[in-house]
Scaffold this motif. Structure first.
Motif, PDB file in Angstrom:
ATOM      1  N   LEU A  18       2.287  26.388  11.664  1.00 16.30           N
ATOM      2  CA  LEU A  18       2.916  26.439  13.382  1.00 16.30           C
ATOM      3  C   LEU A  18       4.282  26.791  13.033  1.00 16.30           C
ATOM      4  O   LEU A  18       5.048  26.489  11.965  1.00 16.30           O
ATOM      5  N   ARG A  19       4.737  27.427  13.894  1.00 14.74           N
ATOM      6  CA  ARG A  19       6.502  27.635  14.113  1.00 14.74           C
ATOM      7  C   ARG A  19       6.865  27.170  15.458  1.00 14.74           C
ATOM      8  O   ARG A  19       6.439  27.643  16.360  1.00 14.74           O
ATOM      9  N   LEU A  20       7.861  25.985  15.425  1.00 22.63           N
ATOM     10  CA  LEU A  20       8.295  25.513  16.331  1.00 22.63           C
ATOM     11  C   LEU A  20       9.864  26.096  16.698  1.00 22.63           C
ATOM     12  O   LEU A  20      10.413  26.468  15.735  1.00 22.63           O
ATOM     13  N   SER A  21       9.893  26.374  18.122  1.00 26.51           N
ATOM     14  CA  SER A  21      11.075  26.874  18.511  1.00 26.51           C
ATOM     15  C   SER A  21      11.856  26.193  19.425  1.00 26.51           C
ATOM     16  O   SER A  21      11.166  25.296  20.076  1.00 26.51           O
ATOM     17  N   CYS A  22      13.250  26.028  19.263  1.00 30.53           N
ATOM     18  CA  CYS A  22      14.044  25.230  20.329  1.00 30.53           C
ATOM     19  C   CYS A  22      15.093  26.320  20.758  1.00 30.53           C
ATOM     20  O   CYS A  22      15.938  26.500  20.084  1.00 30.53           O
ATOM     21  N   ALA A  23      14.940  26.474  21.861  1.00 26.22           N
ATOM     22  CA  ALA A  23      15.901  27.162  22.776  1.00 26.22           C
ATOM     23  C   ALA A  23      17.146  26.566  23.322  1.00 26.22           C
ATOM     24  O   ALA A  23      16.949  25.654  23.943  1.00 26.22           O
ATOM     25  N   ALA A  24      18.566  26.756  22.877  1.00 22.69           N
ATOM     26  CA  ALA A  24      19.532  25.860  23.380  1.00 22.69           C
ATOM     27  C   ALA A  24      20.423  26.975  24.289  1.00 22.69           C
ATOM     28  O   ALA A  24      20.542  27.932  24.050  1.00 22.69           O
ATOM     29  N   SER A  25      20.885  26.132  25.061  1.00 22.39           N
ATOM     30  CA  SER A  25      21.810  26.576  26.178  1.00 22.39           C
ATOM     31  C   SER A  25      22.707  25.704  26.843  1.00 22.39           C
ATOM     32  O   SER A  25      22.564  24.637  26.803  1.00 22.39           O
ATOM     33  N   GLY A  26      23.639  26.437  27.608  1.00 22.49           N
ATOM     34  CA  GLY A  26      24.739  25.417  28.310  1.00 22.49           C
ATOM     35  C   GLY A  26      25.916  25.080  27.601  1.00 22.49           C
ATOM     36  O   GLY A  26      26.641  24.241  27.844  1.00 22.49           O
ATOM     37  N   TYR A  27      26.211  25.649  26.430  1.00 22.13           N
ATOM     38  CA  TYR A  27      27.226  25.396  25.768  1.00 22.13           C
ATOM     39  C   TYR A  27      27.902  26.723  24.907  1.00 22.13           C
ATOM     40  O   TYR A  27      27.236  27.547  24.745  1.00 22.13           O
ATOM     41  N   SER A  28      29.275  26.475  24.817  1.00 21.70           N
ATOM     42  CA  SER A  28      29.871  27.744  24.314  1.00 21.70           C
ATOM     43  C   SER A  28      30.330  27.371  22.881  1.00 21.70           C
ATOM     44  O   SER A  28      31.051  28.499  22.176  1.00 21.70           O
ATOM     45  N   TYR A  29      30.352  26.203  22.402  1.00 19.76           N
ATOM     46  CA  TYR A  29      30.795  25.674  21.205  1.00 19.76           C
ATOM     47  C   TYR A  29      29.819  25.679  20.259  1.00 19.76           C
ATOM     48  O   TYR A  29      28.760  25.588  20.496  1.00 19.76           O
ATOM     49  N   SER A  30      30.349  25.522  18.895  1.00 26.26           N
ATOM     50  CA  SER A  30      29.257  25.380  17.896  1.00 26.26           C
ATOM     51  C   SER A  30      29.171  23.683  17.704  1.00 26.26           C
ATOM     52  O   SER A  30      29.757  22.920  17.502  1.00 26.26           O
ATOM     53  N   MET A  31      27.690  23.664  17.464  1.00 31.48           N
ATOM     54  CA  MET A  31      27.286  22.278  17.260  1.00 31.48           C
ATOM     55  C   MET A  31      27.468  21.831  15.966  1.00 31.48           C
ATOM     56  O   MET A  31      27.564  22.790  14.976  1.00 31.48           O
ATOM     57  N   TYR A  32      27.874  20.742  15.508  1.00 33.75           N
ATOM     58  CA  TYR A  32      28.254  20.161  14.163  1.00 33.75           C
ATOM     59  C   TYR A  32      26.735  20.399  13.447  1.00 33.75           C
ATOM     60  O   TYR A  32      26.804  21.010  12.422  1.00 33.75           O
ATOM     61  N   CYS A  33      25.726  19.929  14.040  1.00 32.35           N
ATOM     62  CA  CYS A  33      24.496  20.303  13.259  1.00 32.35           C
ATOM     63  C   CYS A  33      23.533  20.172  14.332  1.00 32.35           C
ATOM     64  O   CYS A  33      23.496  19.548  15.308  1.00 32.35           O
ATOM     65  N   MET A  34      22.212  20.600  13.953  1.00 31.22           N
ATOM     66  CA  MET A  34      20.957  20.776  14.677  1.00 31.22           C
ATOM     67  C   MET A  34      19.761  20.360  13.981  1.00 31.22           C
ATOM     68  O   MET A  34      19.874  20.673  12.685  1.00 31.22           O
ATOM     69  N   GLY A  35      18.835  20.002  14.480  1.00 30.56           N
ATOM     70  CA  GLY A  35      17.701  19.371  13.522  1.00 30.56           C
ATOM     71  C   GLY A  35      16.339  19.247  14.307  1.00 30.56           C
ATOM     72  O   GLY A  35      16.394  19.055  15.522  1.00 30.56           O
ATOM     73  N   TRP A  36      15.464  18.768  13.573  1.00 31.27           N
ATOM     74  CA  TRP A  36      13.977  18.342  14.142  1.00 31.27           C
ATOM     75  C   TRP A  36      13.754  17.094  13.761  1.00 31.27           C
ATOM     76  O   TRP A  36      13.939  16.642  12.472  1.00 31.27           O
ATOM     77  N   PHE A  37      13.302  16.337  14.800  1.00 30.46           N
ATOM     78  CA  PHE A  37      12.903  14.981  14.400  1.00 30.46           C
ATOM     79  C   PHE A  37      11.465  14.701  15.036  1.00 30.46           C
ATOM     80  O   PHE A  37      10.767  15.626  15.516  1.00 30.46           O
ATOM     81  N   ARG A  38      10.671  13.794  14.418  1.00 34.62           N
ATOM     82  CA  ARG A  38       9.361  13.589  15.056  1.00 34.62           C
ATOM     83  C   ARG A  38       9.104  12.205  15.056  1.00 34.62           C
ATOM     84  O   ARG A  38       9.852  11.370  14.521  1.00 34.62           O
ATOM     85  N   GLN A  39       8.343  11.890  16.210  1.00 34.56           N
ATOM     86  CA  GLN A  39       7.840  10.466  16.222  1.00 34.56           C
ATOM     87  C   GLN A  39       6.397  10.367  16.711  1.00 34.56           C
ATOM     88  O   GLN A  39       5.949  11.063  17.394  1.00 34.56           O
ATOM     89  N   VAL A  40       5.899   9.195  16.274  1.00 30.37           N
ATOM     90  CA  VAL A  40       4.487   8.830  16.511  1.00 30.37           C
ATOM     91  C   VAL A  40       4.480   7.428  17.313  1.00 30.37           C
ATOM     92  O   VAL A  40       5.560   6.618  17.158  1.00 30.37           O
ATOM     93  N   PRO A  41       3.883   7.489  18.266  1.00 29.22           N
ATOM     94  CA  PRO A  41       3.751   5.965  19.020  1.00 29.22           C
ATOM     95  C   PRO A  41       3.853   4.720  18.317  1.00 29.22           C
ATOM     96  O   PRO A  41       2.999   4.691  17.019  1.00 29.22           O
ATOM     97  N   GLY A  42       4.757   3.774  18.502  1.00 33.30           N
ATOM     98  CA  GLY A  42       4.998   2.643  17.670  1.00 33.30           C
ATOM     99  C   GLY A  42       5.944   2.695  16.662  1.00 33.30           C
ATOM    100  O   GLY A  42       5.969   1.801  15.657  1.00 33.30           O
ATOM    101  N   LYS A  43       6.201   4.016  16.071  1.00 34.84           N
ATOM    102  CA  LYS A  43       7.150   4.241  15.048  1.00 34.84           C
ATOM    103  C   LYS A  43       8.703   4.747  15.514  1.00 34.84           C
ATOM    104  O   LYS A  43       8.669   5.350  16.477  1.00 34.84           O
ATOM    105  N   GLU A  44       9.553   4.557  14.838  1.00 33.22           N
ATOM    106  CA  GLU A  44      10.972   5.157  14.940  1.00 33.22           C
ATOM    107  C   GLU A  44      10.842   6.784  14.971  1.00 33.22           C
ATOM    108  O   GLU A  44      10.065   7.173  13.950  1.00 33.22           O
ATOM    109  N   ARG A  45      11.513   7.262  15.526  1.00 34.12           N
ATOM    110  CA  ARG A  45      11.827   8.581  15.622  1.00 34.12           C
ATOM    111  C   ARG A  45      12.587   9.098  14.123  1.00 34.12           C
ATOM    112  O   ARG A  45      13.765   8.449  13.670  1.00 34.12           O
ATOM    113  N   GLU A  46      11.988   9.903  13.442  1.00 39.24           N
ATOM    114  CA  GLU A  46      12.548  10.370  12.097  1.00 39.24           C
ATOM    115  C   GLU A  46      12.845  11.529  12.125  1.00 39.24           C
ATOM    116  O   GLU A  46      12.334  12.446  12.493  1.00 39.24           O
TER     117      GLU A  46
END
Length: 128
Positions: A18-46
């Motif tokens: 699968l390929r996930l996409s994340c469309a970002a908008s609403g800012y003109s500066y550069s983010m320091y970093c961006m990333g992907w996290f995942r979470q299952v019920p009952g566990k912390e977001r990793e």
């Protein structure tokens, strides 16, 4: 207002891609970093895949060699290519952005705390 909108999740069989996409908008500066996290019920977001403003990437051991993070700076889209998917990859996947390095240095690049903006998530379900 910063917005992150994920897409591309869905059901897939083990071994598939699968390929996930994340469309970002609403800012003109550069983010320091961006990333992907995942979470299952009952566990912390990793954190599973991060890319910083210089293009350096960091991956969780659980996805290294199978997932690839990339970004199209011209279109402000963050991608996560997921190959050789396993049932244990089933989770809600979130896109996130951090605006500064301060929190990253204090808490680590793979922890959720330093990230200022989050998408609504996209579900990935891998069946065996």
């Amino acid at each position: 207002q910063v917005q992150l909108v994920e897409s591309g999740g869905g059901p897939v069989q083990a071994g598939g891609s699968l390929r996930l996409s994340c469309a970002a908008s609403g800012y003109s500066y550069s983010m320091y970093c961006m990333g992907w996290f995942r979470q299952v019920p009952g566990k912390e977001r990793e954190g599973i895949a991060i890319i910083d403003k210089d293009g350096s990437t960091t991956y969780a051991d659980s996805v290294k060699g199978r997932f690839t993070i990339s970004q199209d700076n011209a279109k402000n889209i963050l991608y996560l290519q997921m190959n050789s998917l396993k049932p244990e990859d089933t989770a809600m996947y979130y896109c996130a952005a951090a605006t500064s390095m301060t929190g990253i240095r204090a808490l680590g690049i793979m922890t959720s705390g330093p990230y200022d903006y989050w998408g609504q998530g996209t579900q990935v379900t891998v069946s065996s």
